[in-house]
Design a protein around this motif. Structure first.
Motif, PDB file in Angstrom:
ATOM      1  N   GLY A 202      89.250  65.474  14.939  1.00 37.17           N
ATOM      2  CA  GLY A 202      89.606  65.113  16.306  1.00 37.17           C
ATOM      3  C   GLY A 202      88.432  64.815  17.215  1.00 37.17           C
ATOM      4  N   ASN A 203      87.211  64.944  16.713  1.00 43.51           N
ATOM      5  CA  ASN A 203      86.015  64.699  17.523  1.00 43.51           C
ATOM      6  C   ASN A 203      85.355  63.386  17.107  1.00 43.51           C
ATOM      7  N   LEU A 204      84.986  62.583  18.099  1.00 44.25           N
ATOM      8  CA  LEU A 204      84.315  61.316  17.828  1.00 44.25           C
ATOM      9  C   LEU A 204      82.909  61.593  17.308  1.00 44.25           C
ATOM     10  N   VAL A 205      82.624  61.139  16.082  1.00 44.75           N
ATOM     11  CA  VAL A 205      81.299  61.376  15.495  1.00 44.75           C
ATOM     12  C   VAL A 205      80.490  60.092  15.351  1.00 44.75           C
ATOM     13  N   GLY A 206      81.138  58.936  15.522  1.00 44.99           N
ATOM     14  CA  GLY A 206      80.384  57.705  15.384  1.00 44.99           C
ATOM     15  C   GLY A 206      81.171  56.481  15.796  1.00 44.99           C
ATOM     16  N   GLU A 207      80.432  55.458  16.208  1.00 49.06           N
ATOM     17  CA  GLU A 207      81.021  54.174  16.589  1.00 49.06           C
ATOM     18  C   GLU A 207      80.206  53.069  15.926  1.00 49.06           C
ATOM     19  N   VAL A 208      80.898  52.160  15.278  1.00 51.91           N
ATOM     20  CA  VAL A 208      80.232  51.016  14.665  1.00 51.91           C
ATOM     21  C   VAL A 208      81.044  49.764  14.992  1.00 51.91           C
ATOM     22  N   VAL A 209      80.466  48.626  14.704  1.00 56.81           N
ATOM     23  CA  VAL A 209      81.157  47.347  14.922  1.00 56.81           C
ATOM     24  C   VAL A 209      81.351  46.677  13.566  1.00 56.81           C
TER      25      VAL A 209
ATOM     26  N   LEU B 206      88.332  68.880   6.221  1.00 57.32           N
ATOM     27  CA  LEU B 206      87.991  67.877   7.224  1.00 57.32           C
ATOM     28  C   LEU B 206      89.128  66.886   7.395  1.00 57.32           C
ATOM     29  N   GLN B 207      89.518  66.679   8.669  1.00 61.81           N
ATOM     30  CA  GLN B 207      90.490  65.642   8.998  1.00 61.81           C
ATOM     31  C   GLN B 207      89.712  64.416   9.464  1.00 61.81           C
ATOM     32  N   ILE B 208      89.785  63.340   8.718  1.00 65.34           N
ATOM     33  CA  ILE B 208      89.045  62.130   9.048  1.00 65.34           C
ATOM     34  C   ILE B 208      90.020  61.049   9.521  1.00 65.34           C
TER      35      ILE B 208
ATOM     36  N   ALA C 245      93.748  57.673   7.820  1.00 68.24           N
ATOM     37  CA  ALA C 245      93.698  59.096   8.171  1.00 68.24           C
ATOM     38  C   ALA C 245      93.783  59.867   6.857  1.00 68.24           C
ATOM     39  N   VAL C 246      92.819  60.724   6.659  1.00 68.21           N
ATOM     40  CA  VAL C 246      92.762  61.442   5.385  1.00 68.21           C
ATOM     41  C   VAL C 246      92.287  62.868   5.612  1.00 68.21           C
ATOM     42  N   THR C 247      92.789  63.758   4.794  1.00 67.04           N
ATOM     43  CA  THR C 247      92.361  65.164   4.825  1.00 67.04           C
ATOM     44  C   THR C 247      91.512  65.438   3.597  1.00 67.04           C
ATOM     45  N   VAL C 248      90.309  65.935   3.821  1.00 70.43           N
ATOM     46  CA  VAL C 248      89.399  66.267   2.725  1.00 70.43           C
ATOM     47  C   VAL C 248      89.397  67.777   2.548  1.00 70.43           C
ATOM     48  N   GLU C 249      89.841  68.207   1.400  1.00 71.65           N
ATOM     49  CA  GLU C 249      89.894  69.638   1.111  1.00 71.65           C
ATOM     50  C   GLU C 249      88.602  70.090   0.449  1.00 71.65           C
ATOM     51  N   PRO C 250      88.210  71.358   0.655  1.00 73.57           N
ATOM     52  CA  PRO C 250      87.009  71.856  -0.021  1.00 73.57           C
ATOM     53  C   PRO C 250      87.254  71.924  -1.522  1.00 73.57           C
ATOM     54  N   PRO C 251      86.215  71.801  -2.312  1.00 79.95           N
ATOM     55  CA  PRO C 251      86.399  71.873  -3.767  1.00 79.95           C
ATOM     56  C   PRO C 251      86.937  73.227  -4.174  1.00 79.95           C
TER      57      PRO C 251
END
Length: 225
Positions: A146-153, A186-188, A200-206
């Motif tokens: 939910g937090n903006l971590v980057g902006e690209v074009v 991580l929710q990306i 939108a993807v959820t990354v689970e820990p190994p």
């Protein structure tokens, strides 16, 4: 903007403040007059920024909206004295105006097509373009939890996009996550132009490695000893 200050009893005088206000008022008045000429006979026009932008959207005046955006951004950039209350209020107004103008521009750009091809700790990559205006580049926002971590074009060239008739092929993007930010769970979320979710993807820990249990020798019966 050059700000000239003189210290008179602890107060500040900003010699160019009135010129900024006059310039802004003249631009708005000119825009309203332009609209009035384009839609003669319409008595319901709202003279505020929402009404001006709304009418330009209806008229398809994308270039005019772009000029309005550049003008407001220029005025915002001139309000650099954060300690002055009047400047602070004006900055708030200009930011609000920019939001309305940008929304109008986005509505004229039309629908967005795109895809996210790679999501991992090293890079997040894909492509995106405006269907009706492929010459315009799409801004991509990356969110972690939910937090903006980057902006690209999305403006990098990919030959496969060109072969698929995706505009001029300059529609790819690559984002490298900041060091230490890619920490599952991580929710990306990858958004195009702040409004369309490309992925939108959820990354689970190994999964924790399970150590094999130590072999236990079977007990021997007394008579077998």
């Amino acid at each position: 903007m050059k700000v000239f200050m003189t210290d008179l009893g602890g107060t500040r005088r900003f010699s160019s403040w009135r010129s900024i206000v006059r310039k802004e008022a003249s631009i708005v008045k000119a825009a309203e007059g332009e609209l009035a000429g384009s839609i003669a006979g319409n008595d319901t026009m709202n003279p505020g920024i929402e009404g001006i932008v709304g009418m330009y959207v209806k008229l398809g005046e994308l270039d005019t909206l772009q000029r309005m955006k550049e003008h407001r951004q220029g005025l915002l950039d001139q309000c650099v004295d954060t300690a002055n209350f009047s400047f602070d209020v004006t900055r708030s107004i200009y930011r609000s105006d920019l939001e309305v103008i940008e929304a109008g521009i986005e509505s004229l750009y039309g629908e967005i097509t795109g895809h996210v091809d790679v999501v991992n700790e090293k890079r997040i990559a894909g492509w995106a373009l405006y269907n009706q205006h492929p010459d315009k580049r799409v801004a991509i926002d990356i969110y972690f939890n939910g937090n903006l971590v980057g902006e690209v074009v999305a403006d990098e060239f990919r030959n496969d996009l060109l072969k698929l008739n995706k505009g001029d092929g300059h529609h790819a993007f690559v984002f490298v996550p900041p060091s230490g930010s890619y920490q599952p769970p991580l929710q990306i979320e990858v958004r195009a132009a702040k409004r369309k979710v490309l992925k939108a993807v959820t990354v689970e820990p190994p999964a924790a490695a399970v150590e094999p249990e130590a072999a236990v020798e079977p007990e021997m019966h007394a008579e077998a000893k």
